[in-house]
Structure formats: structure tokens, C-alpha cells
Design an enzyme around this catalytic site. Structure first.
Site, mmCIF file in Angstrom:
data_model
loop_
_atom_site.group_PDB
_atom_site.id
_atom_site.type_symbol
_atom_site.label_atom_id
_atom_site.label_comp_id
_atom_site.label_asym_id
_atom_site.label_seq_id
_atom_site.Cartn_x
_atom_site.Cartn_y
_atom_site.Cartn_z
ATOM 1 N N LYS A 35 0.828 -1.207 0.000
ATOM 2 C CA LYS A 35 0.000 0.000 0.000
ATOM 3 C C LYS A 35 0.863 1.258 0.000
ATOM 4 O O LYS A 35 0.585 2.221 0.701
ATOM 5 C CB LYS A 35 -0.930 -0.014 1.206
ATOM 6 C CG LYS A 35 -1.891 -1.195 1.184
ATOM 7 C CD LYS A 35 -2.909 -1.105 2.297
ATOM 8 C CE LYS A 35 -3.830 -2.294 2.310
ATOM 9 N NZ LYS A 35 -4.561 -2.525 1.098
ATOM 10 N N CYS A 36 1.896 1.254 -0.830
ATOM 11 C CA CYS A 36 2.873 2.336 -0.892
ATOM 12 C C CYS A 36 2.812 2.973 -2.276
ATOM 13 O O CYS A 36 2.472 2.300 -3.252
ATOM 14 C CB CYS A 36 4.263 1.741 -0.622
ATOM 15 S SG CYS A 36 5.651 2.865 -0.812
ATOM 16 N N GLY A 37 3.163 4.221 -2.373
ATOM 17 C CA GLY A 37 3.241 4.868 -3.675
ATOM 18 C C GLY A 37 4.264 4.212 -4.593
ATOM 19 O O GLY A 37 4.183 4.348 -5.813
ATOM 20 N N THR A 39 4.690 0.904 -4.693
ATOM 21 C CA THR A 39 4.254 -0.475 -4.908
ATOM 22 C C THR A 39 4.293 -0.908 -6.375
ATOM 23 O O THR A 39 4.620 -2.072 -6.646
ATOM 24 C CB THR A 39 2.854 -0.702 -4.300
ATOM 25 O OG1 THR A 39 2.948 -0.459 -2.886
ATOM 26 C CG2 THR A 39 2.348 -2.112 -4.512
#
Length: 166
Positions: A35-37, A39
Site C-alpha cells: 500500500k505504498c506509492g 508499490t
């Protein structure tokens, strides 16, 4: 076998393993999060894994929830997300702490390696990459925003691939 290759860590499924299982192969070890930018780097990591597998590269993902709680999932949820969203087939290890006093021993050793600017120490964020030679030595470190298919990463991988035996 190098010290790095003897440290026990669990697979995402909970079975103990070591990087020694990949002795003789080049390993790109990356702390990952769903759930990371950053990803979408999973896609480039999978392409690297596919393109270089026959030449001796193994990409290994290490889920980490230490940066903004961006990997909250269970092992099953992580595996499902990675395989269905990005087609990930490379190995994933257990969710691991990479910084601080409770950091996994593998990361306590890895973070002693400096990046291209000469800076060692803590992992900065999700998707920090460590390139490990077939002999178990860290040969390069790339910070999170360096894409897996950046020219400097590809060059380092090419330089670290095992030499085929004739």
C-alpha cells in the site's frame, strides 16, 4: 558461505530459510509493501526476475510494515495481492523489521553497506534494494526511488551475475 548467507529468516509461509539457498546466484533483495506509492515497482521486479532468472538472478521480496503501516496484510493477503495484482512469482519472505533495535539480523548486516553516495545506515523507505553476489557479498545498494529497471541497477545486475561454467 558468507555470514549473510547463514542468517535464518522465514519464508512468507513460515518455513525457515537462508540466503545460502541461493548460493551461486545473484540476489536482488527488496523490502516491499502493498500500500505504498512505490508499490508499482513490483511489476518491474517481476520483469527483472523473469528476464534474468536463466542467467542466475533471483529477486526476493521482504514485506515490511515499518514505513507508514503500508504492509498491514497477513501472509496470505500479501501473497494474494502480489500474485493477482503484479503477477509476482519470485520468493517472498516473512514480514520483517528492517530498522531499529528489533531489526532482523539480516537487515542489521545489510544496512552496513553504503549506497552509491557512500551513505550506510537505516533503510529509508519501502523498496530499498540490496544486490548480493553469488558469493553472498553485498555489491550494491539502491535507495527506494531508484527503479528496479534503472540503468544503474541493470548495470550492477549484469556485473554481478554468475559467470557460466563451460
Amino acid at each position: 558461505m558468507s555470514e549473510l548467507q547463514t542468517i535464518t529468516i522465514n519464508t512468507l509461509g513460515g518455513a525457515p530459510t537462508t540466503l545460502g539457498e541461493y548460493s551461486g546466484r545473484t540476489v536482488l533483495l527488496v523490502n516491499v509493501a502493498s500500500k505504498c506509492g512505490l508499490t508499482p515497482q513490483y511489476g518491474a521486479l517481476e520483469r527483472l526476475a523473469q528476464a534474468y532468472a536463466h542467467r542466475g538472478l533471483t529477486v526476493i521480496g521482504v514485506p515490511c510494515n515499518q514505513f507508514g503501516g503500508q504492509e498491514p496484510g497477513t501472509p496470505s493477503e500479501i501473497e494474494t495481492f502480489c500474485s493477482t495484482t503484479y503477477g509476482v512469482t519470485f520468493p517472498l519472505l516473512e514480514k520483517t523489521l528492517v530498522n531499529g533495535p528489533q531489526a532482523h539480523p539480516l537487515y542489521r548486516l545489510l544496512t552496513q553497506t553504503p549506497d552509491a553516495s557512500g551513505e550506510a545506515g537505516d533503510v529509508q523507505w519501502n523498496f530499498e534494494k540490496f544486490l548480493i553476489s553469488p558469493k553472498g557479498e553485498v555489491v550494491a545498494r539502491f535507495r527506494p526511488t531508484t527503479l528496479p529497471d534503472a540503468p544503474e541497477v541493470l548495470s550492477a545486475i549484469e556485473g554481478a551475475l554468475p559467470v557460466p561454467t563451460l
